[in-house]
Structures are given as C-alpha cells and as structure tokens.
Design an enzyme around this catalytic site. Structure first.
Site, PDB file in Angstrom:
ATOM      1  N   GLY A  21       0.834  -1.204   0.000  1.00 16.32           N
ATOM      2  CA  GLY A  21       0.000   0.000   0.000  1.00 16.32           C
ATOM      3  C   GLY A  21       0.861   1.243   0.000  1.00 16.32           C
ATOM      4  O   GLY A  21       2.048   1.185  -0.310  1.00 16.32           O
ATOM      5  N   ASN A  22       0.269   2.380   0.315  1.00 14.59           N
ATOM      6  CA  ASN A  22       1.053   3.618   0.441  1.00 14.59           C
ATOM      7  C   ASN A  22       0.419   4.511   1.508  1.00 14.59           C
ATOM      8  O   ASN A  22      -0.607   4.167   2.088  1.00 14.59           O
ATOM      9  CB  ASN A  22       1.178   4.320  -0.914  1.00 14.59           C
ATOM     10  CG  ASN A  22      -0.146   4.792  -1.444  1.00 14.59           C
ATOM     11  OD1 ASN A  22      -0.788   5.667  -0.864  1.00 14.59           O
ATOM     12  ND2 ASN A  22      -0.605   4.204  -2.541  1.00 14.59           N
ATOM     13  N   ARG A  23       1.061   5.643   1.796  1.00 13.23           N
ATOM     14  CA  ARG A  23       0.705   6.447   2.961  1.00 13.23           C
ATOM     15  C   ARG A  23      -0.439   7.445   2.723  1.00 13.23           C
ATOM     16  O   ARG A  23      -0.694   8.287   3.566  1.00 13.23           O
ATOM     17  CB  ARG A  23       1.926   7.221   3.444  1.00 13.23           C
ATOM     18  CG  ARG A  23       3.038   6.332   3.940  1.00 13.23           C
ATOM     19  CD  ARG A  23       4.175   7.174   4.499  1.00 13.23           C
ATOM     20  NE  ARG A  23       5.352   6.370   4.731  1.00 13.23           N
ATOM     21  CZ  ARG A  23       5.525   5.581   5.797  1.00 13.23           C
ATOM     22  NH1 ARG A  23       4.587   5.518   6.715  1.00 13.23           N
ATOM     23  NH2 ARG A  23       6.624   4.884   5.923  1.00 13.23           N
ATOM     24  N   SER A  24      -1.100   7.385   1.594  1.00 15.88           N
ATOM     25  CA  SER A  24      -2.183   8.344   1.353  1.00 15.88           C
ATOM     26  C   SER A  24      -3.308   8.168   2.381  1.00 15.88           C
ATOM     27  O   SER A  24      -3.760   7.054   2.636  1.00 15.88           O
ATOM     28  CB  SER A  24      -2.751   8.123  -0.053  1.00 15.88           C
ATOM     29  OG  SER A  24      -3.942   8.856  -0.204  1.00 15.88           O
ATOM     30  N   ALA A  90      -3.809   8.101  -4.704  1.00 15.86           N
ATOM     31  CA  ALA A  90      -2.410   7.675  -4.848  1.00 15.86           C
ATOM     32  C   ALA A  90      -2.443   6.229  -5.316  1.00 15.86           C
ATOM     33  O   ALA A  90      -2.443   5.289  -4.513  1.00 15.86           O
ATOM     34  CB  ALA A  90      -1.680   7.811  -3.526  1.00 15.86           C
TER      35      ALA A  90
END
Ligand code: CTP
Length: 217
Positions: A21-24, A90
């Site tokens: 995943g990512n930090r959005s 994102a």
C-alpha cells in the site's frame, strides 16, 4: 454537474494476507468531494481503503486495488456522462503477482515480480466519453513545476495540482491537514501557498465554478 473524484491509496495484494500500500490518507480527495457536494455538484467518490467515514449526500464506492478503481471509474462513466473528473488517489503504479496461497517461510526469500497498473487519470482523459474538465495531481520529490507540466501533457489532462512530497518538505503531506499546491494548466501557473486541505478543496471548487461560468460567456 456530475463529477467523479478518486481518493486514497490502493492496496495491491501479494497473497491472501499481505498487500503493498502507500501512505495516502484520502483527506484531500474527500475534502474535494465534500466541497463540491456542498456547492451543488453531483459527486461520485471512488475511494481506496481509508479511515475516513462515508460523506452523506454523495455516491461512495469503496475499492481496494487499482484495477478495481479503474473498473468503478469506467462503470460510472458508462452509467452517466460526467462533466468533471478529479484524480486525487495515490494509485499504485505496479501490482505484484498474486500468490493464491499464503507465502510460507522456509523456502527462501520470496521473489516478488510486478506488472504495471493501468493509469486511471490517463484512461479518463483519453476516453471517448471524456469529462469536459479532467484534473490530476502530481506528487513530486524534485523539479516540481517541470515534472508536473510534463505529467499534464503525458496524461492529456487539463489541470494538474502539483505538490512536493519529498521528506524535506515542511509539511507532512501524507496524513497531514495542510498542503502547498501549484495549479498548472496549459496556459497558466499559480502558487497557492500553504493552506489546509479543506481550503484547497474550496479554492478548487471555486476555480471549477468560474471555469464553467466563463465558458458560458
Ligand atoms: N494516477 C492514476 N493512475 C495511476 C497512477 C497515477 O490515475 N496508475 C493519477 C493520480 O491519481 C494523480 C496523477 O495520476 O492524479 C499523478 O500521479 P503521480 O503518482 O504523481 O504520478 P505517476 O503517474 O505515478 O508518475 P511518477 O511516479 O513517474 O511520478
């Protein structure tokens, strides 16, 4: 007027229990969806996994992966002509190959390979039923304006909201409440200075309203 907003991260599964995943946080996209809805727009918000609650009065579609986000966008475009699309999500650029079984320890370090995900913004901007106004974001860690201007052309969109996401940036853009945006179009560049994500959403709504008012003249 009808508008699609994408927001939040995408989660790309590796096996039944793991994902990349990512930090959005989704805060900017949700703020945009709410501001547009408060100003009378008919909003569909297509969101990756976030901790944010549904927004009343708008159509919420929750998905996990980039491919699911694209499908939801395409279904929305097919079900009714959209006037505006704003891609604040994102989206993961790559998806790992998926293992149907949990990857177990003991057979060495896993070798994960990736395939490129579809570019949702570019797909919308080049679709036969393209919304009149297509707006993207550019998350950059260097050469903000040049990279964002190149992204505007590459993705065939009309406006780009560029923000600096480098660790050296004074704001923690991912998860924070403030942001520093540069609006880039084919003709103009504007520095919006630092403001809250809610203020950015209201300023964008205002710009969109003015844009369509001027088109009528
Ligand atoms: N975007 C998208 N689908 C993707 C990747 C990005 O719709 N698969 C959209 C984002 O929502 C954003 C814009 O494209 O509006 C730019 O995203 P960004 O991460 O800045 O750019 P990338 O296309 O990932 O390019 P790069 O990683 O080379 O900067």
């Amino acid at each position: 007027m009808r508008v699609i907003v994408t927001a939040g991260p995408t989660y790309e599964p590796i096996d039944p229990v793991r994902f990349i995943g990512n930090r959005s946080s989704g805060k900017q996209g949700y703020a945009i969806a709410k501001s547009l809805s408060d100003n009378g727009f008919d909003v569909t918000l297509i969101s990756g996994p976030t901790h944010l609650p549904d927004i009343s009065g708008i159509t919420m579609i929750r998905i996990e992966t980039a491919k699911q986000m694209l499908k939801a966008v395409q279904n929305t475009l097919l079900s009714s002509q959209q006037d505006i699309a704003i891609c604040a999500a994102a989206v993961a650029d790559w998806a790992p190959t998926f293992s149907n079984q949990k990857i177990k320890k003991g057979s060495g370090e896993p070798q994960i390979t990736f395939t490129e995900n579809p570019d949702i913004l570019k797909t919308i901007a080049t679709a036969h039923n393209r919304p009149t106004l297509v707006i993207g974001f550019a998350a950059e860690t260097e050469n903000l304006i040049e990279n964002a201007a190149a992204k505007l052309k590459r993705k065939s969109c009309d406006w780009i909201l560029a923000n600096d996401v480098s660790p050296a940036n004074e704001h923690n853009v991912f998860g924070g409440d403030n942001n520093h945006i540069h609006l880039i179009t084919n003709e103009t560049q504007e520095d919006w200075q630092t403001m809250s994500k809610i203020a950015i959403a209201d300023k964008l709504t205002n710009k969109i309203q003015n844009h369509f008012e001027n088109q009528k003249k």
